[in-house]
Scaffold this motif. Structure first.
Motif, PDB file in Angstrom:
ATOM      1  N   PHE A 188      47.950  37.283  34.617  1.00 40.48           N
ATOM      2  CA  PHE A 188      47.243  36.669  33.503  1.00 40.48           C
ATOM      3  C   PHE A 188      45.781  36.390  33.851  1.00 40.48           C
ATOM      4  N   THR A 189      45.542  35.739  34.994  1.00 41.00           N
ATOM      5  CA  THR A 189      44.161  35.407  35.371  1.00 41.00           C
ATOM      6  C   THR A 189      43.374  36.656  35.766  1.00 41.00           C
ATOM      7  N   THR A 190      44.061  37.642  36.351  1.00 40.14           N
ATOM      8  CA  THR A 190      43.380  38.896  36.696  1.00 40.14           C
ATOM      9  C   THR A 190      42.870  39.594  35.444  1.00 40.14           C
ATOM     10  N   LEU A 191      43.716  39.670  34.440  1.00 44.14           N
ATOM     11  CA  LEU A 191      43.319  40.327  33.198  1.00 44.14           C
ATOM     12  C   LEU A 191      42.140  39.619  32.544  1.00 44.14           C
ATOM     13  N   LEU A 192      42.142  38.285  32.563  1.00 45.26           N
ATOM     14  CA  LEU A 192      41.034  37.526  31.984  1.00 45.26           C
ATOM     15  C   LEU A 192      39.748  37.760  32.770  1.00 45.26           C
ATOM     16  N   GLY A 193      39.859  37.704  34.096  1.00 45.43           N
ATOM     17  CA  GLY A 193      38.676  37.948  34.929  1.00 45.43           C
ATOM     18  C   GLY A 193      38.134  39.353  34.737  1.00 45.43           C
ATOM     19  N   ASN A 194      39.041  40.330  34.662  1.00 45.53           N
ATOM     20  CA  ASN A 194      38.620  41.719  34.449  1.00 45.53           C
ATOM     21  C   ASN A 194      37.832  41.871  33.152  1.00 45.53           C
TER      22      ASN A 194
END
Length: 474
Positions: free
Chosen positions: A361-367
């Motif tokens: 979840f946080t990876t997708l947001l950061g990406n």
């Protein structure tokens, strides 16, 4: 047809990483380490102090918030799935080479983030943004190359990495009896896509708020669980380290099949995981409101350490100390789930699933924070129309959904290739502009020795203030 495409992607992937990217990354990391006199090591204490320094304006992005966004993108499914894959296919020695590339790569992270701060631009509200596309455009005066970089970034973070992240998440559910090869990926992909889509509509500030809360929590929880597994298997630890170092220095095996060796897998997974030198983190670094560019450069070295020396190592040592078999058949989530089950039983896979959900979840947001930055650059530093943004975000959400049903080989290859393209543009640019960042570092250290709180003025290192939006003398 599909098998031919996957084979072609794997062939490109292999050539790009060995020998091209390996040589570029090692050369750049060592060069920056020498030129900065090992800034990533000798100023580690200063980096830790700076990370908690508040923003000069509470309404603007602090060093900590920028660090959390970059860490959110770095810390992800690769810390679990990527490390598992490296060990199962490349061998335990991949851990050692990940550590080496982390320490060397932290110098590259310092350079790119410092440059991003120096050449950052001012938005309509007085805030700041930037990244490699901006220092390539304004310092190298090569807009065409900056455009190519921005396109690679979008391909990497809106497409390649998001496909992979979504696939890795759904793969963790294979450990459960309810897993259905047709419906489970569709359900997982759908839920993830809708959740990320909701946050996307809130824009960059919502991403900043969420990641600053979730990233520290999930990181600490994951490390603690890993420590429990390692301590429970403490008698296996000496043999584990022996296995890591024997495999890492088995040069006969390495040079007998370099492309599939622990050396290359360690470098590939280290790069994929911590992204040092790739040119992604500078997009977040540029948004921080600091008094001197070097401050954010130092803070970003911590992000690399958090990712690889802390979280990747936690996965590696947890798995290897457990004594479970590391074969190609269990590469990915199964190996990690098997390892944690040795201590926590049936609860173990559930924890890994929860960790993967949070990491994904946080990876997708950061990406997608990075993607927004690249889109704005391509639109001549203007925020695109509402219609375009909605359509583009729907596309990004669709990619996340599609990633849950794509094959693992295709996902890894696409992510590796697009990220490799970014790196091959960003690192040479950092080498060419290296003197600017090094002069800024000397200016910072000079002011520290004088007992001052470092404040940067572009003219102090011979830069033309008219070409910059920030750092001008009052």
């Amino acid at each position: 047809m599909w098998d031919a495409i996957v084979n072609a992607l794997n062939n490109i992937d292999s050539v790009m990483y060995y020998p091209i990217l390996m040589i570029v990354m090692i050369f750049a990391g060592i060069y920056f380490t020498i030129k900065t006199r090992g800034v990533q090591i000798r100023m580690f204490g200063e980096s830790c102090r700076l990370v908690m320094e508040p923003s000069m304006d509470k309404k603007k992005v602090s060093s900590f918030q920028a660090l959390m966004v970059s860490t959110a993108s770095r810390v992800g499914t690769g810390n679990i799935i990527g490390v598992s894959t490296a060990i199962c296919i490349g061998g335990p020695g991949a851990c050692f080479w990940m550590w080496i590339m982390c320490i060397i790569g932290a110098a590259s992270a310092f350079m790119e983030s410092t440059l991003a701060q120096i050449y950052k631009r001012k938005d309509a509200e007085g805030g700041c943004y930037g990244g490699p596309a901006y220092y390539i455009r304004h310092a190298l005066h090569a807009r065409w190359l900056a455009v190519v970089f921005a396109l690679f970034l979008i391909a990497t973070y809106a497409f390649g990495f998001n496909l992979l992240c979504s696939y890795n998440l759904q793969s963790t559910f294979q450990a459960y009896s309810f897993y259905d090869e047709t419906w489970t990926p569709i359900i997982v992909g759908g839920v993830l896509a809708v959740t990320v889509g909701y946050c996307l509509m809130g824009g960059g500030k919502r991403i900043m708020r969420l990641t600053s809360i979730v990233v520290p929590f999930m990181g600490v929880a994951y490390v603690l669980i890993s420590l429990i597994v390692i301590i429970a298997n403490i008698t296996n630890v000496p043999a584990m380290f022996g296995e890591i170092f024997r495999d890492a220095f088995d040069f006969k095996a390495i040079f007998g099949g370099v492309s599939g060796s622990c050396l290359v897998y360690g470098i590939k997974r280290g790069l994929y995981s911590n992204e040092a030198g790739v040119g992604s983190a500078p997009n977040a670094s540029a948004s921080a409101n600091v008094s001197h560019p070097v401050k954010q450069g130092l803070v970003q070295t911590l992000s690399v350490y958090i990712d690889t020396l802390l979280l990747c190592t936690a996965t590696a040592l947890m798995c290897l100390s457990s004594g479970t078999a590391h074969t190609e058949e269990v590469s990915g989530a199964p190996y990690v789930q098997n390892a944690i089950s040795t201590v926590f039983g049936s609860i173990g896979p559930t924890f890994i699933t929860v960790a993967m959900v949070m990491f994904a979840f946080t990876t997708l947001l950061g990406n997608l924070f990075y993607v927004d930055n690249a889109v704005i650059f391509l639109n001549h530093n203007r925020v695109p129309s509402i219609r375009f943004r909605i359509i583009f975000k729907i596309f990004c959400v669709a990619v996340i959904f599609f990633g849950a049903v794509i094959s693992m080989d295709a996902a890894w290859a696409l992510a590796d290739i697009t990220m490799g393209g970014m790196t091959l543009i960003n690192l040479p640019a950092c080498v060419i502009l290296g003197k600017v960042a090094i002069d800024a570092l000397r200016d910072y250290e000079k002011q520290k020795k004088q007992g001052k709180t470092p404040v940067f003025h572009a003219k102090d290192i011979g830069l033309n203030e008219d070409e910059l939006d920030f750092w001008k003398s009052e």
